[in-house]
Scaffold this motif. Structure first.
Motif, PDB file in Angstrom:
ATOM      1  N   PHE A 168     -79.531   2.760 -30.212  1.00 43.89           N
ATOM      2  CA  PHE A 168     -78.687   3.608 -31.039  1.00 43.89           C
ATOM      3  C   PHE A 168     -77.231   3.139 -30.942  1.00 43.89           C
ATOM      4  N   ASN A 169     -76.571   2.998 -32.096  1.00 43.91           N
ATOM      5  CA  ASN A 169     -75.136   2.773 -32.076  1.00 43.91           C
ATOM      6  C   ASN A 169     -74.421   4.111 -32.155  1.00 43.91           C
ATOM      7  N   ALA A 170     -73.114   4.091 -32.223  1.00 43.52           N
ATOM      8  CA  ALA A 170     -72.341   5.339 -32.221  1.00 43.52           C
ATOM      9  C   ALA A 170     -72.702   6.219 -33.411  1.00 43.52           C
ATOM     10  N   HIS A 171     -72.895   5.604 -34.573  1.00 41.82           N
ATOM     11  CA  HIS A 171     -73.243   6.381 -35.763  1.00 41.82           C
ATOM     12  C   HIS A 171     -74.617   7.033 -35.611  1.00 41.82           C
ATOM     13  N   ASP A 172     -75.568   6.279 -35.062  1.00 41.59           N
ATOM     14  CA  ASP A 172     -76.918   6.824 -34.882  1.00 41.59           C
ATOM     15  C   ASP A 172     -76.910   8.001 -33.904  1.00 41.59           C
ATOM     16  N   ARG A 173     -76.104   7.867 -32.829  1.00 42.55           N
ATOM     17  CA  ARG A 173     -76.054   8.948 -31.845  1.00 42.55           C
ATOM     18  C   ARG A 173     -75.482  10.231 -32.457  1.00 42.55           C
ATOM     19  N   LYS A 174     -74.401  10.077 -33.252  1.00 45.03           N
ATOM     20  CA  LYS A 174     -73.819  11.242 -33.902  1.00 45.03           C
ATOM     21  C   LYS A 174     -74.820  11.898 -34.854  1.00 45.03           C
ATOM     22  N   MET A 175     -75.571  11.059 -35.577  1.00 40.00           N
ATOM     23  CA  MET A 175     -76.587  11.578 -36.480  1.00 40.00           C
ATOM     24  C   MET A 175     -77.679  12.333 -35.703  1.00 40.00           C
TER      25      MET A 175
ATOM     26  N   PHE B  77     -88.590  10.334 -23.775  1.00 41.77           N
ATOM     27  CA  PHE B  77     -87.988   9.009 -23.930  1.00 41.77           C
ATOM     28  C   PHE B  77     -88.006   8.610 -25.393  1.00 41.77           C
ATOM     29  N   ILE B  78     -86.848   8.189 -25.880  1.00 36.43           N
ATOM     30  CA  ILE B  78     -86.781   7.582 -27.216  1.00 36.43           C
ATOM     31  C   ILE B  78     -86.804   6.078 -27.018  1.00 36.43           C
ATOM     32  N   ASN B  79     -87.846   5.436 -27.546  1.00 38.36           N
ATOM     33  CA  ASN B  79     -88.028   3.992 -27.389  1.00 38.36           C
ATOM     34  C   ASN B  79     -87.735   3.266 -28.689  1.00 38.36           C
ATOM     35  N   THR B  80     -87.223   2.093 -28.527  1.00 42.59           N
ATOM     36  CA  THR B  80     -87.035   1.226 -29.696  1.00 42.59           C
ATOM     37  C   THR B  80     -88.175   0.234 -29.830  1.00 42.59           C
ATOM     38  N   GLU B  81     -89.128   0.301 -28.908  1.00 39.70           N
ATOM     39  CA  GLU B  81     -90.337  -0.521 -28.990  1.00 39.70           C
ATOM     40  C   GLU B  81     -91.439   0.207 -28.267  1.00 39.70           C
ATOM     41  N   THR B  82     -92.687  -0.203 -28.464  1.00 35.93           N
ATOM     42  CA  THR B  82     -93.825   0.453 -27.830  1.00 35.93           C
ATOM     43  C   THR B  82     -93.740   0.283 -26.325  1.00 35.93           C
ATOM     44  N   PRO B  83     -93.925   1.384 -25.549  1.00 36.35           N
ATOM     45  CA  PRO B  83     -93.748   1.289 -24.103  1.00 36.35           C
ATOM     46  C   PRO B  83     -94.631   0.246 -23.453  1.00 36.35           C
TER      47      PRO B  83
ATOM     48  N   ASN C 149     -92.715  11.756 -21.949  1.00 41.07           N
ATOM     49  CA  ASN C 149     -93.295  11.624 -23.283  1.00 41.07           C
ATOM     50  C   ASN C 149     -92.429  10.669 -24.106  1.00 41.07           C
ATOM     51  N   HIS C 150     -93.072   9.812 -24.888  1.00 43.90           N
ATOM     52  CA  HIS C 150     -92.371   8.771 -25.623  1.00 43.90           C
ATOM     53  C   HIS C 150     -92.365   9.064 -27.115  1.00 43.90           C
ATOM     54  N   VAL C 151     -91.206   8.800 -27.730  1.00 41.34           N
ATOM     55  CA  VAL C 151     -91.035   8.919 -29.174  1.00 41.34           C
ATOM     56  C   VAL C 151     -90.423   7.619 -29.669  1.00 41.34           C
ATOM     57  N   ALA C 152     -91.033   7.034 -30.694  1.00 42.74           N
ATOM     58  CA  ALA C 152     -90.591   5.722 -31.179  1.00 42.74           C
ATOM     59  C   ALA C 152     -89.533   5.875 -32.277  1.00 42.74           C
ATOM     60  N   TRP C 153     -88.411   5.170 -32.094  1.00 42.01           N
ATOM     61  CA  TRP C 153     -87.335   5.112 -33.097  1.00 42.01           C
ATOM     62  C   TRP C 153     -87.482   3.805 -33.874  1.00 42.01           C
ATOM     63  N   LYS C 154     -87.655   3.932 -35.204  1.00 48.09           N
ATOM     64  CA  LYS C 154     -87.917   2.765 -36.042  1.00 48.09           C
ATOM     65  C   LYS C 154     -86.792   2.513 -37.027  1.00 48.09           C
ATOM     66  N   GLY C 155     -85.596   2.830 -36.643  1.00 47.35           N
ATOM     67  CA  GLY C 155     -84.445   2.507 -37.486  1.00 47.35           C
ATOM     68  C   GLY C 155     -84.345   3.403 -38.701  1.00 47.35           C
ATOM     69  N   MET C 156     -84.128   2.803 -39.854  1.00 48.61           N
ATOM     70  CA  MET C 156     -83.887   3.529 -41.100  1.00 48.61           C
ATOM     71  C   MET C 156     -85.048   4.450 -41.470  1.00 48.61           C
TER      72      MET C 156
ATOM     73  N   VAL D 143     -83.445  14.311 -22.692  1.00 53.98           N
ATOM     74  CA  VAL D 143     -83.798  13.286 -23.673  1.00 53.98           C
ATOM     75  C   VAL D 143     -83.028  12.021 -23.329  1.00 53.98           C
ATOM     76  N   LEU D 144     -83.750  10.948 -23.034  1.00 58.60           N
ATOM     77  CA  LEU D 144     -83.125   9.663 -22.724  1.00 58.60           C
ATOM     78  C   LEU D 144     -83.051   8.845 -24.012  1.00 58.60           C
ATOM     79  N   VAL D 145     -81.824   8.472 -24.394  1.00 57.11           N
ATOM     80  CA  VAL D 145     -81.565   7.799 -25.666  1.00 57.11           C
ATOM     81  C   VAL D 145     -81.150   6.355 -25.391  1.00 57.11           C
ATOM     82  N   PRO D 146     -81.864   5.369 -25.978  1.00 59.06           N
ATOM     83  CA  PRO D 146     -81.462   3.964 -25.789  1.00 59.06           C
ATOM     84  C   PRO D 146     -80.221   3.653 -26.619  1.00 59.06           C
TER      85      PRO D 146
END
Length: 524
Positions: free
Chosen positions: A373-380, A452-458, A478-485, A421-424
């Motif tokens: 997550f960049n700054a914009h993603d975190r604010k969102m 856990f918010i993951n940017t890839e499969t654990p 517990n894992h939740v996948a973040w897939k960008g847009m 919630v752990l945010v990458p």
């Protein structure tokens, strides 16, 4: 499925309360407690519980029993002269088995048990002295007296003026002493009315379903006013059915000899020890013959029960199995959507306050990929959780005051939050992933709900690419996948999964409150 489990648990957890048989006596009267437990040849044990000790009367000799005024006689415990010392709870049991009966004896200064009886003018009236909790005839050669009223309790021809309360006393001589108990009989004499015409009450239906080769009983009941002037019997076609004989088809008529009743119910059940196919083609007729009126009768036929279709049973079984499988598949496939629907629409979630100030603590850790997550993603992320879904968040860069130790401040946030919630992130703007090592033990000790918010499969993350503390926590969270847009729309799978693993927010979303405010203003 949760509702069904709760229903089954309620059924399983049902209990049967212990009950006492209540016995009341006036002080000085004799009383008998009868043990109704089936015992065969086993010995009946009697004991009393006075809240201080348990007294086992069977261990006493006959003399010891008489000294305390209590005698064990066969299946009964006889209290020779009731007093307040005898008042309490008693139990009879068969040896050490779980079969028992319980009694509660209450002794009164003034008390008389009574029976009510109704008789009719110009008719014989027999008064019966109650035998409630009196010793059996085998205990003593008992006798009875009626101080007031007719000899032996009989009125050859009762009249209205005989109505009233009569007393009777039972006497029981025992070892040179005579013990007694007195009862009341309340007589109500009514005018004799002409009885209605004798008639058959049942059977009402004319066809009975039977199973070939099985026994069957069909009741015939008639209302009459005399046992001697009436008769009830069965016909098979035009032949008389055997009465009181050991044959395959027979009947047995009975008539109660209650001379004080205006109406008498005579019964004659038709008994088939084994129904044969030939019985299906016959007519069976219950006939009431009464002096002074024509015959009354009811004719019935037998029909064979329809056998259940095995094909229909098999089809129903298959359909139920398929429906069960479909329901299980739907519950597993759409468990997230179903859970959110129950939570958001029906309010099916815990509303009890746990003293926490926040629904979740958002804590950043440094991602080892470029998808963090960049700054914009975190604010969102923060805006959608707070504004749209109503979560109360604890944010490190907003709610943590400077000047205190970072680790202690983070522990306080975790303590006041229902989940973490752990945010990458790339780069890490928070306290840093290194802090996880310092607070790892505290997180495990509190058993804090971790998401856990993951940017890839654990499973594809390399064990050496993330800190050890984070890797250990990842295995229990517990894992939740973040897939960008594709994950940005609030209706995406990412938000559903995240909300599913988070507890329900304790307050309504701001958007919902704003709409409610607008509606309130418009209504004014």
């Amino acid at each position: 499925m949760v509702v069904i489990q709760l229903f089954l648990l309620t059924l399983i957890s049902g209990v049967h309360p212990q009950t006492f048989k209540e016995i009341h006596r006036q002080a000085g009267d004799i009383a008998a407690l009868y043990c109704e437990v089936k015992h065969g040849d086993a010995k009946i044990l009697w004991k009393r519980d006075d809240n201080q000790s348990v007294i086992l009367y069977n261990n006493m000799s006959s003399d010891e029993q008489r000294q305390i005024g209590m005698v064990v006689h066969k299946q009964s415990l006889v209290i020779l002269s009731a007093s307040v010392n005898h008042q309490g709870n008693y139990t009879c049991s068969v040896g050490n088995s779980s079969r028992w009966s319980r009694f509660r004896l209450t002794v009164h200064t003034h008390f008389r048990e009574h029976d009510n009886i109704t008789c009719y003018t110009s008719a014989l009236c027999q008064l019966h002295c109650p035998t409630t909790n009196v010793p059996a005839t085998s205990f003593s050669n008992r006798s009875i007296t009626w101080p007031k009223g007719p000899e032996y309790g009989n009125f050859p021809s009762v009249e209205k003026e005989h109505s009233g309360i009569y007393t009777c006393t039972w006497y029981f001589p025992y070892h040179g002493q005579t013990y007694n108990v007195t009862f009341e009989v309340r007589l109500d004499v009514q005018e004799f009315d002409t009885p209605r015409t004798a008639d058959i009450l049942k059977p009402r239906e004319t066809t009975f379903e039977v199973e070939l080769g099985s026994p069957k009983v069909i009741d015939c009941e008639a209302l009459t006013w005399s046992c001697t002037n009436s008769v009830l019997y069965w016909l098979s076609n035009f032949d008389f059915v055997d009465e009181d004989r050991p044959s395959r088809v027979s009947f047995n008529q009975t008539c109660p000899s209650d001379k004080n009743s205006k109406e008498i119910k005579r019964t004659a059940p038709l008994v088939f020890t084994k129904v044969l196919e030939e019985d299906l083609s016959k007519n069976f007729t219950c006939v009431l013959q009464h002096d002074g009126q024509t015959l009354s009768y009811v004719t019935i036929t037998l029909t064979q029960k329809a056998r259940p279709s095995h094909t229909s049973l098999a089809v129903c079984t298959v359909v139920l199995t398929v429906l069960s499988a479909v329901m299980v598949f739907i519950c597993v496939k759409f468990k997230v959507d179903i859970s959110l629907f129950l939570r958001d629409t029906l309010g099916c979630h815990s509303s009890t306050s746990d003293g926490k100030s926040y629904d979740a603590f958002l804590m950043c850790y440094e991602s080892d990929t470029d998808g963090g997550f960049n700054a914009h993603d975190r604010k969102m992320l923060e805006s959608v959780l707070e504004e749209r879904f109503g979560y109360s968040l604890c944010l490190y860069d907003r709610d943590v005051l400077p000047g205190r130790a970072v680790a202690q401040v983070v522990l306080d946030c975790i303590e006041q939050s229902r989940a973490v919630v752990l945010v990458p992130t790339s780069p890490d703007p928070g306290p840093g992933s290194g802090l996880l090592s310092a607070i790892h033990e505290a997180l495990v000790e509190r058993q804090t709900r971790l998401v856990f918010i993951n940017t890839e499969t654990p499973k594809v993350s390399r064990s050496g690419s993330i800190p050890k503390a984070l890797q250990l926590l990842s295995e229990s969270g517990n894992h939740v996948a973040w897939k960008g847009m594709s994950s940005m729309p609030p209706s995406s799978s990412f938000w559903k999964q995240l909300r599913y693993h988070l507890p329900a927010p304790q307050r309504a979303p701001k958007i919902q409150l704003l709409l409610q405010t607008i509606q309130d203003v418009s209504s004014k």
